[in-house]
Motif scaffolding. Structure first.
Motif, PDB file in Angstrom:
ATOM      1  N   TYR A 282      32.190  49.146  37.390  1.00  0.00           N
ATOM      2  CA  TYR A 282      31.509  47.912  37.803  1.00  0.00           C
ATOM      3  C   TYR A 282      30.277  47.594  36.969  1.00  0.00           C
ATOM      4  O   TYR A 282      29.333  47.008  37.476  1.00  0.00           O
ATOM      5  CB  TYR A 282      31.127  47.993  39.282  1.00  0.00           C
ATOM      6  CG  TYR A 282      32.317  48.157  40.187  1.00  0.00           C
ATOM      7  CD1 TYR A 282      33.321  47.199  40.201  1.00  0.00           C
ATOM      8  CD2 TYR A 282      32.448  49.257  41.013  1.00  0.00           C
ATOM      9  CE1 TYR A 282      34.423  47.346  41.015  1.00  0.00           C
ATOM     10  CE2 TYR A 282      33.542  49.408  41.837  1.00  0.00           C
ATOM     11  CZ  TYR A 282      34.537  48.442  41.843  1.00  0.00           C
ATOM     12  OH  TYR A 282      35.619  48.579  42.656  1.00  0.00           O
TER      13      TYR A 282
ATOM     14  N   LYS B 249      29.787  45.416  34.917  1.00  0.00           N
ATOM     15  CA  LYS B 249      29.560  43.974  34.888  1.00  0.00           C
ATOM     16  C   LYS B 249      29.153  43.441  36.258  1.00  0.00           C
ATOM     17  O   LYS B 249      28.490  42.421  36.357  1.00  0.00           O
ATOM     18  CB  LYS B 249      30.875  43.285  34.479  1.00  0.00           C
ATOM     19  CG  LYS B 249      30.733  42.377  33.281  1.00  0.00           C
ATOM     20  CD  LYS B 249      32.104  42.081  32.717  1.00  0.00           C
ATOM     21  CE  LYS B 249      32.459  40.611  32.897  1.00  0.00           C
ATOM     22  NZ  LYS B 249      33.872  40.381  32.497  1.00  0.00           N
ATOM     23  N   TRP B 250      29.602  44.110  37.287  1.00  0.00           N
ATOM     24  CA  TRP B 250      29.414  43.564  38.641  1.00  0.00           C
ATOM     25  C   TRP B 250      28.555  44.482  39.511  1.00  0.00           C
ATOM     26  O   TRP B 250      28.755  44.581  40.715  1.00  0.00           O
ATOM     27  CB  TRP B 250      30.765  43.332  39.328  1.00  0.00           C
ATOM     28  CG  TRP B 250      31.745  42.613  38.478  1.00  0.00           C
ATOM     29  CD1 TRP B 250      32.939  43.071  38.023  1.00  0.00           C
ATOM     30  CD2 TRP B 250      31.619  41.285  37.961  1.00  0.00           C
ATOM     31  NE1 TRP B 250      33.563  42.127  37.261  1.00  0.00           N
ATOM     32  CE2 TRP B 250      32.771  41.012  37.199  1.00  0.00           C
ATOM     33  CE3 TRP B 250      30.631  40.289  38.057  1.00  0.00           C
ATOM     34  CZ2 TRP B 250      32.973  39.806  36.547  1.00  0.00           C
ATOM     35  CZ3 TRP B 250      30.842  39.094  37.411  1.00  0.00           C
ATOM     36  CH2 TRP B 250      31.996  38.855  36.664  1.00  0.00           C
TER      37      TRP B 250
ATOM     38  N   ASP C 286      23.142  39.501  42.432  1.00  0.00           N
ATOM     39  CA  ASP C 286      23.417  38.186  42.994  1.00  0.00           C
ATOM     40  C   ASP C 286      22.582  38.037  44.257  1.00  0.00           C
ATOM     41  O   ASP C 286      22.836  38.694  45.260  1.00  0.00           O
ATOM     42  CB  ASP C 286      24.916  38.104  43.328  1.00  0.00           C
ATOM     43  CG  ASP C 286      25.290  36.751  43.899  1.00  0.00           C
ATOM     44  OD1 ASP C 286      24.368  35.939  44.172  1.00  0.00           O
ATOM     45  OD2 ASP C 286      26.494  36.507  44.075  1.00  0.00           O
TER      46      ASP C 286
ATOM     47  N   GLU D 160      38.166  45.157  41.760  1.00  0.00           N
ATOM     48  CA  GLU D 160      37.408  44.400  40.757  1.00  0.00           C
ATOM     49  C   GLU D 160      37.075  43.017  41.291  1.00  0.00           C
ATOM     50  O   GLU D 160      35.951  42.546  41.168  1.00  0.00           O
ATOM     51  CB  GLU D 160      38.226  44.311  39.462  1.00  0.00           C
ATOM     52  CG  GLU D 160      37.461  43.807  38.257  1.00  0.00           C
ATOM     53  CD  GLU D 160      37.537  42.302  38.069  1.00  0.00           C
ATOM     54  OE1 GLU D 160      36.760  41.776  37.255  1.00  0.00           O
ATOM     55  OE2 GLU D 160      38.344  41.618  38.751  1.00  0.00           O
ATOM     56  N   ARG D 161      38.070  42.364  41.930  1.00  0.00           N
ATOM     57  CA  ARG D 161      37.810  41.014  42.419  1.00  0.00           C
ATOM     58  C   ARG D 161      36.738  41.003  43.510  1.00  0.00           C
ATOM     59  O   ARG D 161      35.852  40.157  43.533  1.00  0.00           O
ATOM     60  CB  ARG D 161      39.079  40.363  42.980  1.00  0.00           C
ATOM     61  CG  ARG D 161      38.828  38.900  43.408  1.00  0.00           C
ATOM     62  CD  ARG D 161      40.009  38.277  44.101  1.00  0.00           C
ATOM     63  NE  ARG D 161      40.342  38.944  45.358  1.00  0.00           N
ATOM     64  CZ  ARG D 161      39.755  38.680  46.525  1.00  0.00           C
ATOM     65  NH1 ARG D 161      38.806  37.783  46.592  1.00  0.00           N
ATOM     66  NH2 ARG D 161      40.107  39.338  47.609  1.00  0.00           N
TER      67      ARG D 161
ATOM     68  N   ARG E  77      33.397  41.407  41.929  1.00  0.00           N
ATOM     69  CA  ARG E  77      33.048  40.183  41.192  1.00  0.00           C
ATOM     70  C   ARG E  77      32.577  39.105  42.153  1.00  0.00           C
ATOM     71  O   ARG E  77      31.660  38.349  41.864  1.00  0.00           O
ATOM     72  CB  ARG E  77      34.287  39.727  40.408  1.00  0.00           C
ATOM     73  CG  ARG E  77      34.128  38.396  39.707  1.00  0.00           C
ATOM     74  CD  ARG E  77      35.200  38.165  38.620  1.00  0.00           C
ATOM     75  NE  ARG E  77      36.450  38.872  38.801  1.00  0.00           N
ATOM     76  CZ  ARG E  77      37.553  38.312  39.332  1.00  0.00           C
ATOM     77  NH1 ARG E  77      37.545  37.076  39.755  1.00  0.00           N
ATOM     78  NH2 ARG E  77      38.657  39.019  39.427  1.00  0.00           N
ATOM     79  N   CYS E  78      33.170  39.031  43.331  1.00  0.00           N
ATOM     80  CA  CYS E  78      32.818  37.984  44.292  1.00  0.00           C
ATOM     81  C   CYS E  78      31.628  38.379  45.171  1.00  0.00           C
ATOM     82  O   CYS E  78      31.376  37.755  46.202  1.00  0.00           O
ATOM     83  CB  CYS E  78      34.009  37.642  45.164  1.00  0.00           C
ATOM     84  SG  CYS E  78      35.405  37.034  44.229  1.00  0.00           S
TER      85      CYS E  78
ATOM     86  N   GLY F  96      42.065  36.355  37.577  1.00  0.00           N
ATOM     87  CA  GLY F  96      40.949  37.038  36.919  1.00  0.00           C
ATOM     88  C   GLY F  96      41.142  38.550  36.957  1.00  0.00           C
ATOM     89  O   GLY F  96      40.892  39.252  35.968  1.00  0.00           O
TER      90      GLY F  96
ATOM     91  N   ALA G 253      41.302  41.153  33.914  1.00  0.00           N
ATOM     92  CA  ALA G 253      40.312  42.227  33.821  1.00  0.00           C
ATOM     93  C   ALA G 253      40.939  43.610  33.958  1.00  0.00           C
ATOM     94  O   ALA G 253      40.237  44.620  33.965  1.00  0.00           O
ATOM     95  CB  ALA G 253      39.249  42.038  34.914  1.00  0.00           C
TER      96      ALA G 253
END
Lengths: 816, 221
Positions: A441, A443-444, A458, B41-42, B45-46, B86, B90
């Motif tokens: 993760y 990136k997130w 965020d 991952e999703r 990301r969210c 996505g 990814a």
């Protein structure tokens, strides 16, 4: 020596009161950085905590918030507000008092943040939420004192750890903050002092006069209690008689289900229509408030209740406390007894009502322990790291933070004083990246390091974090309503797992009335009134609570007696019968009973190792039974014994207890058991890995959400050293004991195992069949039962014989 | 030997595997639904929580095992193979290579799902639905369809044994259609008693509970 200002002495005089010695002592030591008062209920304890505040605020000079009051119960905060408002109004003091809980309206909450009251009354969860706002420094500006009420109750759970971390935060914002803890009688006051003070500040302990010893007895009834069962229905006439003889009686039960059943039976026998109410945490709020108000007015002669009335809420003139069922915990019993005779220096009067004959033995043991002044309790462990993870996320919501500063702040909380930097860093890494061996993760990340400060990647995620604040593990519940066109009267809540067992037409008890299950509409259970005399099923799933190893030693000693002149005749006879059909457990030996019951092979091991020890033994023995092909299905543990049920009977217990075989493959077995998975779910929710189920998610039928067991299994398989698993093991061990202790017990027993094979339930084992907290074992037995039941269902439905015929006979071969 | 539970749908002799995959021996065809690869991952990301990022690895491990066990020549991934487009993009290199390796020497069909409604840039054919003999494979069941194999709903069924309830992902079928359970590791289930499933299935529907030994029961409603 602090002298009370004249308006206070005048007020005390007008009430005909004198200042208690401990109230004066609290005033004298108002400048101590931390102070713990231990006083019995009804000793003017709360006023002692607030007296320095009221005196300080009397001149009207203070701007902003002055004192924060924390209580474990919303209802208690509201009650204290009522009690404080009286002296403030009567002395005409310029003090604004407000409470803030989950029930406070949004408008009011917003106003409180903009213009805080002098005294804010709140709960640990609401406080944690307040510290997550960016404007927390402004809201708490000028805060001088914090009063933690019923701190003994908070110290028993993670709510206390969360509170202390929030106070560490406040202490940084307001360095001069003074802490006051108010506690009921506890076994280890120094441990609570260490828990509440800023580390390493000293925390003097004030002990108020404990008052005269309680007048506590076992209720004598004409009728004998049954062998088993928790309803105490046999005692109804005697209890009604006691209610008649007293002004107000509190009738405590160990579980909500028992309270409901007892209340129902009480009403059936209440020929004089005495006003009696029921109060427990699953009832609808308006219902509870109605009962509370009636009690304050003195309209009720008795209240059937559970732990929701345990804490020091002052609701009228209680002159008798009745405890139904054995008090599993001596400390709680003493605290409950303190609810009677809320007048200082008057003895409390209490009666114990055992629900079955085993509980008679337990009650006698508990009475001895109370008279000997022995309290039980487990020592507090180190501060749980799942709560720390949540605290780190809460801190991030309030704004960017520096890791070194936060570490210093966290370790100023007593429970976290021994936390190492690597442990802290692992928690921080978990919050930021998930902390996985596979760095997925980058990136997130949830938290990013920007200019040396940790920040939410965020900012919108702060809302999700706030929604998950808290450490109380709610089981999923469903609201219960009367079925009407536009939604009838709300009655309360039942656990979702219980609701799932209901089919249309089933009747159950809630709020003292029998209702019939009609159906489920939009996650609300709809019911109708039913005239049945007897509900078909119990209302709530079982809850398990802490018990005492101390009582277990006393009980074991009692069993070794030749005869029992101190026990009621019926119970002495019952023990003699156990001796006749089987035997009583002997010190230095291990009694194992095996018998068929309810279509299952049952085995009882009387180890007297305390609940944690017996629970561990249950995990170990079911592993051996699975290996030996005995098909165990589950077990339940009490302080005294473990009951295991399965498909095949134990013929010879010796191989079960072979220490080497027990140890073999132990880690793998322990990792897969239901206790670990339950613990993982709780800890992962607190640490912010799993979000609480929102009502919306549940409404959608959960297609999108998946079980926490899947996460647990995945982590075990691919990342066994992950922080969450480490935390899970540590937390699960609080409810288990070291394998070493079991080994030690087994080596002490050696071959001295008394195995009794019988054809039916024995007197001593009967109560075990009603114990809550059953742990299922997933193994071959489950697959076997599933296949049998599936075949039966197919036959019964007729589907086995029609098209599309589901056939499993290989009419054709599949190639390889 | 038995691979799983054998049954017939529109003349096609099918096997429900305990893993949640469907095996059609006649065509050497393996069908799996709702893999939801890349779900963790999703979610991250969210703005959700960082779940253990191992579910794609676990799902592919189980799929590789089933493919080898049956020696399948055709694979139909019945939609929602990826948690979103996505997530498909990814997918880590290792997972992409693994999928390519599984595809080697096999016919591979990606059916479109509501989570992955477009091409995913991996090998194989990408289709809205596909027919084979009397059966039609599509992601979401259509009312009135005959001989239809679909996924989407993640059905799960429970059986009450004395003292405990066992709830597992389940195949459900009647004379007209079959709905597959979700195969992906990070997937939940919808009870067969829920409205969309109940109204799709006839009163004679059966459910096959997955697990070490799949068992069939009348579909709980």
């Amino acid at each position: 020596m602090h002298i009370l200002p004249p308006q206070f002495t005048t007020w005390f005089d007008s009430k005909g009161w004198t200042v208690h010695p401990h109230q004066q002592a609290m005033l004298d030591r108002a400048d101590a950085p931390a102070l713990l008062l231990i006083a019995p209920t009804g000793g003017g304890k709360t006023l002692s905590g607030f007296l320095p505040t009221l005196v300080d605020l009397a001149d009207g000079d203070h701007k902003g918030m002055h004192t924060l009051y924390i209580s474990p119960l919303k209802a208690l905060a509201a009650d204290i507000k009522r009690n404080l408002t009286t002296p403030v109004t009567e002395m005409d003091l310029p003090i604004r008092i407000e409470d803030r809980t989950g029930d406070t309206s949004q408008t009011r909450k917003r106003r409180q943040r903009a213009d805080p009251p002098h005294i804010l009354l709140t709960t640990p969860e609401s406080l944690a939420l307040l510290t997550s706002y960016e404007d927390a420094p402004r809201m708490f500006k000028g805060l001088k004192r914090v009063v933690i009420d019923e701190i003994h109750a908070l110290a028993e759970s993670k709510r206390g750890d969360q509170l202390m971390l929030a106070l560490a935060r406040l202490q940084t914002l307001c360095p001069d903050l003074k802490r006051v803890g108010l506690s009921a009688t506890v076994e280890d006051p120094a441990a609570i002092a260490h828990f509440m003070a800023r580390h390493p500040d000293p925390c003097p302990i004030l002990l108020a006069d404990p008052g005269p010893p309680p007048d506590i007895q076992m209720l004598r009834t004409a009728e004998a209690p049954p062998w088993s069962g928790g309803g105490a229905a046999y005692a109804i006439p005697a209890v009604l008689d006691q209610i008649q003889q007293h002004k107000t009686t509190l009738i405590f039960h160990n579980t909500r289900a028992q309270a409901e059943i007892f209340f129902h039976n009480l009403w059936l026998a209440n020929d004089d229509s005495l006003p009696i109410g029921i109060h427990h945490g699953s009832l609808d709020r308006t219902q509870r408030e109605r009962v509370e108000a009636a009690m304050v007015r003195g309209d009720l002669r008795a209240i059937v209740c559970t732990g929701s009335l345990d804490l020091g809420i002052d609701w009228g003139d209680v002159d008798l406390v009745i405890q139904i069922g054995a008090p599993k915990n001596v400390k709680r019993l003493v605290q409950r007894i303190g609810r009677a005779n809320h007048r200082y220096n008057a003895p409390s009067k209490a009666l114990l009502v055992p629900a079955n004959r085993f509980e008679v033995v337990e009650c006698v043991a508990a009475l001895e322990a109370v008279l000997a002044g022995e309290l039980d309790g487990d020592p507090r462990g180190p501060g749980p790291r799942d709560v720390l993870c949540q605290h780190i996320l809460i801190t991030a919501c309030a704004g960017p933070f520096d890791a070194d500063t936060l570490f210093a702040e966290v370790t100023s909380a007593g429970a976290y004083a021994a936390l190492t930097r690597p442990e802290f860093d692992a928690c921080l890494d978990f919050c930021a990246t998930g902390g996985y061996a596979l760095r997925a993760y980058d990136k997130w990340q949830r938290l990013m390091l920007r200019d040396g400060l940790w920040t939410l990647r965020d900012p919108r995620s702060s809302q999700r974090i706030r929604m998950n604040i808290g450490t109380i593990q709610d089981t999923d519940t469903l609201k219960v309503r009367m079925k009407r066109n536009r939604g009838g009267k709300p009655l309360g809540e039942i656990e979702e797992a219980f609701a799932a067992t209901l089919t249309a037409g089933d009747t159950f008890l809630i709020g003292g009335q029998i209702v019939k299950y009609e159906g489920l509409r939009e996650m609300t259970v709809e019911v109708s009134r039913d005239s049945a005399k007897k509900p078909r099923i119990a209302s709530f799933m079982g809850t398990k609570f802490a018990t005492s190893t101390q009582l277990s030693e006393r009980v074991q000693r009692m069993f070794t007696q030749e005869s029992w002149p101190d026990l009621p005749e019926h119970t002495a006879q019952w023990l003699a019968l156990q001796r006749e059909v089987s035997q009583l457990p002997q010190p230095g030996r291990l009694l194992v009973e095996s018998f068929p019951h309810d279509g299952r092979a049952q085995t009882v091991i009387y180890g007297f190792a305390g609940r944690n020890g017996q629970q561990t033994l249950g995990l170990l023995l079911t592993k051996r039974m699975e290996e030996l092909g005995l098909n165990p299905l589950g077990f339940v543990a009490t302080d005294y014994a473990t009951l295991i049920w399965g498909l095949d009977p134990v013929q010879d217990p010796a191989p079960l207890f072979d220490p080497i075989a027990l140890h073999d493959g132990l880690d793998l077995w322990l990792a897969g058991n239901a206790v670990m998975k339950r613990t993982f779910r709780a800890s992962a929710t607190i640490a912010g890995l799993i979000e609480r189920n929102t009502p919306q998610a549940r409404k959608s039928g959960r297609q999108a959400t998946f079980s926490s067991d899947i996460l647990y299994d995945t982590l075990m398989k691919y990342d066994p050293d992950h922080l969450m698993l480490d935390i899970t093991r540590q937390e699960a061990l609080r409810g288990l004991v070291d394998f070493g202790r079991i080994e030690e017990m087994l080596s002490r027993i050696g071959s001295r195992i008394d195995h009794r094979v019988l054809d039916k339930v024995t007197p001593l084992s009967a109560p075990l069949f009603l114990e809550a907290g059953r742990v299922p074992v997933k193994g071959d037995a489950e697959e076997r039962l599933l296949a049998q039941e599936a075949a039966r269902l197919m036959e019964a439905s007729g589907l086995a014989n029609i098209t599309p015929a589901p056939s499993n006979t290989p009419r054709w071969r599949v190639g390889w | 030997m038995n691979l799983g539970h054998n049954f017939t749908l529109f003349g096609a002799r099918l096997t429900a595997l305990g893993s949640g995959a469907l095996w059609w021996a006649e065509h050497r065809l393996l069908c799996v639904s709702d893999l939801h690869l890349g779900k963790s991952e999703r979610i991250a990301r969210c703005g959700g929580t960082p779940l253990p990022p191992y579910e794609s690895q676990d799902t592919l491990t189980r799929l590789a095992h089933d493919l080898e066990r049956c020696n399948a020549q055709t694979v139909v991934a019945l939609g929602d193979s990826f948690d979103d487009l996505g997530a498909a993009q990814a997918l880590p290199e290792a997972a992409r290579l693994w999928i390519a390796k599984l595809q080697a020497g096999r016919k591979w069909v990606w059916i479109e799902g509501n989570h992955d409604p477009g091409p995913v840039g991996l090998g194989g054919v990408h289709l809205g639905e596909i027919a084979c003999d009397a059966l039609t494979f599509r992601h979401i069941a259509q009312p009135g369809a005959q001989g239809e194999v679909s996924g989407h709903y993640h059905p799960k069924a429970s059986v009450s044994l004395k003292g405990r309830t066992i709830s597992r992902p389940a195949f459900i079928y009647d004379h007209a259609r079959l709905i597959l359970p979700a195969y992906g590791t990070y997937t939940g289930g919808l009870r067969t008693s829920s409205e969309p499933i109940r109204s799709l299935m006839s009163p004679q529907a059966c459910a096959i509970l997955t697990g070490p030994a799949p068992v069939v029961v009348p579909m709980p409603r």
